[in-house]
Design a protein around this motif. Sequence first.
Motif, mmCIF file in Angstrom:
data_model
loop_
_atom_site.group_PDB
_atom_site.id
_atom_site.type_symbol
_atom_site.label_atom_id
_atom_site.label_comp_id
_atom_site.label_asym_id
_atom_site.label_seq_id
_atom_site.Cartn_x
_atom_site.Cartn_y
_atom_site.Cartn_z
ATOM 1 N N CYS A 84 0.834 -1.203 0.000
ATOM 2 C CA CYS A 84 0.000 0.000 0.000
ATOM 3 C C CYS A 84 0.869 1.253 0.000
ATOM 4 N N VAL A 85 0.273 2.350 -0.441
ATOM 5 C CA VAL A 85 0.997 3.616 -0.494
ATOM 6 C C VAL A 85 0.503 4.492 0.654
ATOM 7 N N VAL A 86 1.409 4.757 1.595
ATOM 8 C CA VAL A 86 1.077 5.519 2.797
ATOM 9 C C VAL A 86 0.508 6.888 2.419
ATOM 10 N N ALA A 87 -0.582 7.248 3.071
ATOM 11 C CA ALA A 87 -1.225 8.568 2.951
ATOM 12 C C ALA A 87 -1.802 8.861 1.564
ATOM 13 N N HIS A 93 -4.605 7.968 0.532
ATOM 14 C CA HIS A 93 -6.064 8.187 0.588
ATOM 15 C C HIS A 93 -6.371 9.674 0.417
ATOM 16 N N GLU A 94 -5.385 10.521 0.754
ATOM 17 C CA GLU A 94 -5.611 11.965 0.570
ATOM 18 C C GLU A 94 -4.758 12.532 -0.552
ATOM 19 N N ASN A 95 -4.113 11.663 -1.291
ATOM 20 C CA ASN A 95 -3.228 12.119 -2.349
ATOM 21 C C ASN A 95 -3.307 11.144 -3.527
ATOM 22 N N PRO A 96 -4.427 11.199 -4.281
ATOM 23 C CA PRO A 96 -4.612 10.215 -5.351
ATOM 24 C C PRO A 96 -3.584 10.393 -6.473
ATOM 25 N N PRO A 97 -3.291 9.325 -7.191
ATOM 26 C CA PRO A 97 -2.312 9.426 -8.275
ATOM 27 C C PRO A 97 -2.936 10.098 -9.490
ATOM 28 N N THR A 98 -2.666 11.369 -9.652
ATOM 29 C CA THR A 98 -3.278 12.112 -10.764
ATOM 30 C C THR A 98 -2.347 12.075 -11.972
ATOM 31 N N LEU A 99 -2.402 10.945 -12.660
ATOM 32 C CA LEU A 99 -1.505 10.735 -13.806
ATOM 33 C C LEU A 99 -2.183 11.125 -15.105
ATOM 34 N N ARG A 100 -3.484 10.896 -15.153
ATOM 35 C CA ARG A 100 -4.252 11.265 -16.345
ATOM 36 C C ARG A 100 -5.260 12.338 -15.946
ATOM 37 N N ALA A 101 -5.846 12.975 -16.963
ATOM 38 C CA ALA A 101 -6.709 14.130 -16.727
ATOM 39 C C ALA A 101 -7.803 13.851 -15.678
ATOM 40 N N HIS A 102 -8.448 12.668 -15.727
ATOM 41 C CA HIS A 102 -9.610 12.444 -14.862
ATOM 42 C C HIS A 102 -9.328 11.517 -13.686
ATOM 43 N N PHE A 154 -11.884 5.772 -11.124
ATOM 44 C CA PHE A 154 -11.109 4.778 -10.390
ATOM 45 C C PHE A 154 -10.746 3.657 -11.341
ATOM 46 N N ARG A 155 -9.447 3.382 -11.438
ATOM 47 C CA ARG A 155 -9.000 2.402 -12.416
ATOM 48 C C ARG A 155 -7.844 1.600 -11.826
ATOM 49 N N ARG A 156 -7.331 0.660 -12.598
ATOM 50 C CA ARG A 156 -6.131 -0.070 -12.208
ATOM 51 C C ARG A 156 -4.928 0.746 -12.676
ATOM 52 N N TYR A 157 -3.857 0.749 -11.874
ATOM 53 C CA TYR A 157 -2.630 1.464 -12.249
ATOM 54 C C TYR A 157 -1.498 0.450 -12.391
ATOM 55 N N SER A 158 -0.579 0.730 -13.310
ATOM 56 C CA SER A 158 0.572 -0.169 -13.446
ATOM 57 C C SER A 158 1.575 0.129 -12.333
ATOM 58 N N ASP A 159 2.465 -0.823 -12.050
ATOM 59 C CA ASP A 159 3.517 -0.613 -11.038
ATOM 60 C C ASP A 159 4.350 0.618 -11.416
ATOM 61 N N ASN A 160 4.646 0.743 -12.704
ATOM 62 C CA ASN A 160 5.475 1.884 -13.144
ATOM 63 C C ASN A 160 4.802 3.212 -12.849
ATOM 64 N N GLU A 161 3.493 3.280 -13.082
ATOM 65 C CA GLU A 161 2.776 4.534 -12.810
ATOM 66 C C GLU A 161 2.892 4.906 -11.339
ATOM 67 N N ILE A 162 2.661 3.906 -10.469
ATOM 68 C CA ILE A 162 2.665 4.184 -9.019
ATOM 69 C C ILE A 162 4.089 4.493 -8.541
ATOM 70 N N TYR A 197 4.771 8.203 -6.660
ATOM 71 C CA TYR A 197 5.017 8.320 -5.209
ATOM 72 C C TYR A 197 6.482 8.059 -4.882
ATOM 73 N N GLU A 198 6.892 8.551 -3.720
ATOM 74 C CA GLU A 198 8.256 8.265 -3.260
ATOM 75 C C GLU A 198 8.331 6.804 -2.841
ATOM 76 N N SER A 199 9.484 6.176 -3.121
ATOM 77 C CA SER A 199 9.567 4.731 -2.851
ATOM 78 C C SER A 199 9.415 4.440 -1.351
ATOM 79 N N LYS A 200 9.793 5.377 -0.489
ATOM 80 C CA LYS A 200 9.663 5.114 0.956
ATOM 81 C C LYS A 200 8.181 4.982 1.371
#
Length: 310
Positions: free
Chosen positions: A217-220, A222-231, A236-244, A248-251
Amino acid sequence: MSLLNVWKTFKAHPKYALMRGAGRFGYFRDLVVFGRRLRYAKSTPAFLAECERRMDQSLFQDINLQSFVNELQTKGVAFGLLLPGDISEKLIDFARKSPCYAYRNADYGFHMHDRELAESALQKPILLAQYFNTVSNCAAVRRLVNDPALQWIAAAYLQSVPTFVGANMWWTFPVQASEKDRSEHAHLFHRDVDDYKFFKFFFYLTDVNAGEGAHVCVVASHENPPTLRAHDRWIFRRYSDNEIEGFYESKDIIEVCGRAGTGFAENTLCVHKGRTPVAKERLLLQLQFSLFDYEVTNDIREQTDLHMLF
Ligand SMILES: O=C(O)CCC(=O)C(=O)O
Ligand SMILES: [Fe+2]
């Protein structure tokens, strides 16, 4: 999800479908949580006091409940639970003796020791198999659901009398599964919208080592969604490992390892996934608490709807 599927969900579970739409917006979630908090303003403190009165019966005596809830609130995930050995044993014993169902399909029942036969019958590798009716069939699951410390955490986190909306116990197996199966069964990064506010307790019932079938899981987030694409803020979709890993920071991307009995809580609005095991299967028990019950997250099935593969 196709429009037809959206329509089918809407007809079957209108409140759930509405929540799935409105629950994407943070301010709407906050509004519902606030409204619910007002409505239960008297009963929530009474519920917490009742949990405190029963606290000597808890399986989790040495945990600081308030810090656990604070961590869950700020980080979206909180660690430090450990099941007593006899409870883990009882849960594992239940899993050994009861049928599980491949791909959560009520027609695909088999016993764990018959996994190879089940794969032959299905003619495909089994990535995942789930138990049904665990609350009614397993006293150790019931004991956990009613545990005063877990109930206290649920009430304090949800700021309301909590609603228990389901237990889920399942195996994940080290197999070469298709991308479709991995995506459908939560092995690709995603976020859940299960209610306006909700969270899940996770308990490992097998040892989970690094590189194996851990929960990630990616800490915190829930308040910082991965905004990689416009919407991405709303879709809500599946994300690739590379996208995540790029966003996010690896830590902050945590692989949760631990021996059998290890437990933690997570608001799975955080980005998360299960890793597909490489060598060793994983057994997990999950208990979910939220504000409302849409009757879509429990494992309850009519006995007459359950069938063995052979
Ligand atoms: O198998 C896992 O660790 C992930 C499960 C998951 O996505 C969930 O419980 O919401
Ligand atoms: Fe999930």
